[in-house]
Every structure is written in structure tokens, then in C-alpha cells.
Design a protein around this motif. Structure first.
Motif, PDB file in Angstrom:
ATOM      1  N   GLY A   1      -0.817  -5.237  -3.455  1.00  0.00           N
ATOM      2  CA  GLY A   1      -1.913  -5.437  -2.524  1.00  0.00           C
ATOM      3  C   GLY A   1      -2.728  -4.180  -2.290  1.00  0.00           C
ATOM      4  O   GLY A   1      -2.239  -3.063  -2.445  1.00  0.00           O
ATOM      5  N   ALA A   2      -3.976  -4.392  -1.924  1.00  0.00           N
ATOM      6  CA  ALA A   2      -4.919  -3.339  -1.559  1.00  0.00           C
ATOM      7  C   ALA A   2      -4.938  -2.220  -2.603  1.00  0.00           C
ATOM      8  O   ALA A   2      -5.072  -2.488  -3.789  1.00  0.00           O
ATOM      9  CB  ALA A   2      -4.629  -2.828  -0.157  1.00  0.00           C
ATOM     10  N   PHE A   3      -4.755  -0.966  -2.191  1.00  0.00           N
ATOM     11  CA  PHE A   3      -4.875   0.160  -3.122  1.00  0.00           C
ATOM     12  C   PHE A   3      -3.726   0.259  -4.109  1.00  0.00           C
ATOM     13  O   PHE A   3      -3.863   0.907  -5.141  1.00  0.00           O
ATOM     14  CB  PHE A   3      -5.038   1.474  -2.351  1.00  0.00           C
ATOM     15  N   THR A   4      -2.580  -0.389  -3.839  1.00  0.00           N
ATOM     16  CA  THR A   4      -1.489  -0.321  -4.812  1.00  0.00           C
ATOM     17  C   THR A   4      -1.871  -1.026  -6.105  1.00  0.00           C
ATOM     18  O   THR A   4      -1.277  -0.772  -7.144  1.00  0.00           O
ATOM     19  CB  THR A   4      -0.169  -0.914  -4.269  1.00  0.00           C
ATOM     20  N   SER A   5      -2.887  -1.898  -6.040  1.00  0.00           N
ATOM     21  CA  SER A   5      -3.291  -2.624  -7.242  1.00  0.00           C
ATOM     22  C   SER A   5      -4.306  -1.875  -8.084  1.00  0.00           C
ATOM     23  O   SER A   5      -4.495  -2.206  -9.250  1.00  0.00           O
ATOM     24  CB  SER A   5      -3.874  -3.989  -6.868  1.00  0.00           C
ATOM     25  N   VAL A   6      -4.956  -0.877  -7.522  1.00  0.00           N
ATOM     26  CA  VAL A   6      -6.011  -0.196  -8.274  1.00  0.00           C
ATOM     27  C   VAL A   6      -5.713   1.269  -8.566  1.00  0.00           C
ATOM     28  O   VAL A   6      -6.363   1.877  -9.409  1.00  0.00           O
ATOM     29  CB  VAL A   6      -7.379  -0.299  -7.558  1.00  0.00           C
TER      30      VAL A   6
END
Length: 161
Positions: A115-120
Motif C-alpha cells: 500500500g501507498a509508498f511501499t508499492s512505488v
């Protein structure tokens, strides 16, 4: 006399998921950790580095229209976007996200959502996925699909083709 309809009963296995969440700001983290309420943001982030990921909640009772069931967990990763992109070495960021994935594996999850920044952060989940036994998804495709759907709906509402 009417005929009764019988549905074939299938054995439905429950797919379990875990989803990694994180605070968007150090101040948001302070809401979770009472020890951080009065601290400056920089100090909160330094202390978050020492904080381990943890299960934030268990989600149950999800049943689709087909009768398929799922359950899962939100796993809190104590890092802010600033920490992930500016103050922590990328390898340390990967290690913390992978630890969340290992927790998901230990809980019995079949898939991990970033989720959120962990994905990018980093390479969009590829390194994290390579270090785990379970499937990993970023949710980015779903985000794009819902953005397009919302844009098209907005266009219809204002009469734009």
C-alpha cells in the motif's frame, strides 16, 4: 407443483491476504504511538526506525456475490514516505517491507498487497516479491483503473465526451 432448485455445493477455499500500510507523516504516526505525541517530527522518524512492523487489524467477514470468502490483515510498516525516499538506505526500506511480507506468510496469507509508498519505492515491488514466498501486488493497476473510471464518470456528469 414447483421444482426446487438445488445449487451444487462447491468446496470453497478461503484466500487470505495481507496489506501493508504505513503512516503518511510522522505526526500521523504519533497518533498511534502515544510516546511520540509531543516530539518533533524528525525525532519521531528516528524512533520509527527502531519500531518493528506489527499487525494493525484483522479483517474478516468478506464474502463475494459468488460466496467466495476472504480474510486478511493490515500490517503496519513504521516508515513515512520521507523515510522511504530520503532518509533511509533503500536496502533498509526493502528489508522492512520484506519483514511485513514475512509476517504475512507466518499468518497464512496467500498474497501481499503493497500500500501507498511501499508499492512505488525502489522498483515497484519486484525486489520485495523476489524475497518472499507469497504473491505480491502493488495495486497500481487497480488505482489506474479506478482513476480512469472516475474521470469518465466526471466527464459524463458535465457533458464532456
Amino acid at each position: 407443483m414447483g421444482r426446487k432448485r438445488h445449487r451444487a455445493v462447491k468446496s470453497i477455499s478461503v484466500t487470505r491476504f495481507a496489506f501493508v500500510i504505513h503512516p503518511l507523516t510522522a505526526r500521523q504516526a504519533a497518533k498511534k504511538y502515544s510516546w511520540a505525541r509531543w516530539m518533533p517530527e524528525g525525532l519521531i522518524e528516528k524512533l520509527l526506525v527502531l519500531t518493528k512492523p506489527q499487525v494493525v487489524s484483522k479483517i474478516t467477514g468478506i464474502v463475494s456475490l459468488t460466496g467466495a470468502e476472504t480474510e486478511g490483515w493490515f500490517i503496519g510498516c513504521p516508515m513515512t514516505p520521507r523515510m522511504m525516499t530520503q532518509t533511509m538506505p533503500l536496502e533498509d526500506v526493502y528489508d522492512r517491507i520484506v519483514r511485513c511480507g514475512q509476517m504475512a506468510e507466518d499468518l497464512g496469507a496467500d498474497i501481499l498487497g503493497l500500500g501507498a509508498f511501499t508499492s512505488v519505492v525502489g522498483d515497484g515491488g519486484l525486489t520485495v516479491a523476489s524475497r518472499l514466498k507469497i504473491k505480491v501486488t502493488t495495486g497500481n493497476s487497480y488505482t489506474v483503473a479506478t482513476a480512469i473510471e472516475g474521470t469518465l464518470k466526471a466527464c459524463r456528469m458535465v457533458g464532456v465526451d
